[in-house]
Design a protein around this motif. Structure first.
Motif, PDB file in Angstrom:
ATOM      1  N   GLU A   1       0.824  -1.211   0.000  1.00  0.00           N
ATOM      2  CA  GLU A   1       0.000   0.000   0.000  1.00  0.00           C
ATOM      3  C   GLU A   1       0.859   1.261   0.000  1.00  0.00           C
ATOM      4  O   GLU A   1       0.477   2.284  -0.581  1.00  0.00           O
ATOM      5  CB  GLU A   1      -0.958  -0.017   1.191  1.00  0.00           C
ATOM      6  N   VAL A   2       2.016   1.206   0.653  1.00  0.00           N
ATOM      7  CA  VAL A   2       2.972   2.321   0.569  1.00  0.00           C
ATOM      8  C   VAL A   2       3.380   2.531  -0.888  1.00  0.00           C
ATOM      9  O   VAL A   2       3.393   3.658  -1.404  1.00  0.00           O
ATOM     10  CB  VAL A   2       4.209   2.050   1.447  1.00  0.00           C
TER      11      VAL A   2
ATOM     12  N   GLN B   1       1.739   1.595  -3.551  1.00  0.00           N
ATOM     13  CA  GLN B   1       0.577   2.066  -4.297  1.00  0.00           C
ATOM     14  C   GLN B   1       0.391   3.579  -4.136  1.00  0.00           C
ATOM     15  O   GLN B   1       0.073   4.289  -5.095  1.00  0.00           O
ATOM     16  CB  GLN B   1      -0.685   1.346  -3.827  1.00  0.00           C
ATOM     17  N   THR B   2       0.589   4.069  -2.931  1.00  0.00           N
ATOM     18  CA  THR B   2       0.474   5.501  -2.669  1.00  0.00           C
ATOM     19  C   THR B   2       1.514   6.280  -3.467  1.00  0.00           C
ATOM     20  O   THR B   2       1.208   7.309  -4.089  1.00  0.00           O
ATOM     21  CB  THR B   2       0.647   5.791  -1.172  1.00  0.00           C
ATOM     22  N   LEU B   3       2.742   5.792  -3.484  1.00  0.00           N
ATOM     23  CA  LEU B   3       3.809   6.460  -4.226  1.00  0.00           C
ATOM     24  C   LEU B   3       3.559   6.377  -5.730  1.00  0.00           C
ATOM     25  O   LEU B   3       3.914   7.296  -6.481  1.00  0.00           O
ATOM     26  CB  LEU B   3       5.160   5.842  -3.861  1.00  0.00           C
TER      27      LEU B   3
ATOM     28  N   VAL C   1       0.563   6.534  -7.091  1.00  0.00           N
ATOM     29  CA  VAL C   1      -0.425   7.588  -7.330  1.00  0.00           C
ATOM     30  C   VAL C   1       0.251   8.958  -7.418  1.00  0.00           C
ATOM     31  O   VAL C   1      -0.149   9.822  -8.204  1.00  0.00           O
ATOM     32  CB  VAL C   1      -1.489   7.585  -6.213  1.00  0.00           C
ATOM     33  N   HIS C   2       1.322   9.139  -6.642  1.00  0.00           N
ATOM     34  CA  HIS C   2       2.024  10.422  -6.598  1.00  0.00           C
ATOM     35  C   HIS C   2       3.166  10.515  -7.611  1.00  0.00           C
ATOM     36  O   HIS C   2       3.993  11.426  -7.523  1.00  0.00           O
ATOM     37  CB  HIS C   2       2.526  10.687  -5.179  1.00  0.00           C
TER      38      HIS C   2
ATOM     39  N   TYR D   1      10.889   5.634  -0.720  1.00  0.00           N
ATOM     40  CA  TYR D   1       9.847   5.262   0.249  1.00  0.00           C
ATOM     41  C   TYR D   1       9.733   6.336   1.330  1.00  0.00           C
ATOM     42  O   TYR D   1       8.673   6.525   1.923  1.00  0.00           O
ATOM     43  CB  TYR D   1      10.169   3.916   0.914  1.00  0.00           C
TER      44      TYR D   1
ATOM     45  N   TYR E   1       6.838   8.843   1.352  1.00  0.00           N
ATOM     46  CA  TYR E   1       5.548   8.449   1.932  1.00  0.00           C
ATOM     47  C   TYR E   1       5.470   8.896   3.395  1.00  0.00           C
ATOM     48  O   TYR E   1       4.484   9.510   3.822  1.00  0.00           O
ATOM     49  CB  TYR E   1       5.381   6.939   1.822  1.00  0.00           C
TER      50      TYR E   1
ATOM     51  N   LYS F   1       5.369  12.690   3.913  1.00  0.00           N
ATOM     52  CA  LYS F   1       4.033  13.247   3.670  1.00  0.00           C
ATOM     53  C   LYS F   1       3.153  13.098   4.909  1.00  0.00           C
ATOM     54  O   LYS F   1       2.422  14.024   5.295  1.00  0.00           O
ATOM     55  CB  LYS F   1       3.397  12.536   2.475  1.00  0.00           C
TER      56      LYS F   1
END
Length: 297
Positions: A262-263, A265-267, A269-270, A280, A283, A286
């Motif tokens: 999920e980390v 996946q977040t990165l 998106v960004h 990493y 993340y 943020k």
């Protein structure tokens, strides 16, 4: 003995370069012809899949994913259909054990040996020729590979077991490496938020029990804001996806790695997929609203 090498990317190019510099009779292929020309300057010869298959005793591949690997082997005019019986294919790509066993079975039916032999050490290890090679397959094939090719770009090579064992080992390696980087990122973010200089924190703890090769490679990148890829988040996201899928298939809970996914996946998106996985830290930055960097004296 003639060797073919297919895939001259961030890892493949330095690996093939070591073979060429060692005087191995080498033929190379890549979609990027500029990379082929660079290897030709070192003494290798460029070739098509057909030419590599017909002339090489050992064919090495390191490619982005299993779909590409299978296409290079078994697709239209794939290399395997041109190889003679008794030859050997070695795949250094990071794929699942299921993919590796499928390649092993198909090639065995054709009278061709196969080793799944993913590597660890990143771009730095590939350049140094100090990769750790984890291998699955038949012992006779491993001994040949160890003698003819592994010795030129690896500091260690170990036969883990039957086909697929190398790929399983690489996935276990990726669980450890990627979670280690993420925890390091979290720790340096914590230190920064608390008012400590993350560079000095790194220097203070590197010699203790927390110290590791991951820390030595990634902490300086984090504090220097150096995210030019040695190992991209994109590649490691693919590996962690393979871990997740394999773990689900064998009913093995992996809670830390699921969170790491999920980390990533977040990165994604960004827009950070092409950053080094030292990113990493972005993340955690943020979440904490801080930036991990050296503090001015």
């Amino acid at each position: 003995m003639k060797v073919g090498f297919i895939g001259l990317g961030i890892m493949g190019k330095p690996m093939a370069s070591h073979l060429a510099k060692a005087g191995v009779d080498l033929m190379v292929a890549d979609l990027n012809q500029d990379l082929v020309k660079e290897l030709e300057l070192l003494g290798a010869k460029g070739g098509t899949y057909e030419e590599i298959g017909k002339s090489c005793d050992i064919v090495l591949t390191i490619l982005p994913n299993a779909s590409i690997v299978k296409d290079v082997y078994f697709g239209e005019n794939g290399v395997a259909q041109h190889m003679k019986k008794g030859s050997l294919v070695i795949d250094h790509s990071s794929v699942t054990a299921t993919d590796s066993r499928e390649c092993y079975d198909k090639l065995k039916e054709m009278g061709i040996g196969f080793l799944d032999a993913p590597v660890s050490g990143g771009q730095e290890g590939a350049v140094r020729g100090s990769l750790a090679i984890m291998v699955g397959g038949d012992e006779a094939d491993f001994r040949l590979a160890e003698k003819e090719v592994f010795c030129h770009y690896g500091s260690s090579a170990l036969l883990i077991g039957g086909s697929g064992s190398g790929s399983i080992t690489k996935l276990a390696n990726q669980i450890i490496v990627n979670n280690n980087i993420a925890v390091l990122a979290e720790a340096l973010t914590f230190a920064t938020k608390a008012g400590a200089d993350p560079e000095k924190v790194f220097q203070a703890i590197r010699g203790g029990l927390a110290g590791s090769q991951v820390m030595e490679d990634k902490a300086p990148r984090m504090v220097n804001r150096d995210f030019v890829a040695g190992g991209t988040i994109k590649v490691n996201h693919k590996d962690i996806t393979n871990v997740i899928n394999t773990a689900h298939a064998i009913d093995c809970p992996i809670p830390f790695t699921a969170q790491l996914y999920e980390v990533q996946q977040t990165l994604k998106v960004h827009g950070c997929l092409n950053d080094d996985h030292a990113a990493y830290v972005k993340y955690f930055e943020k979440l904490a609203d801080v930036t991990v960097k050296k503090m001015e004296d």
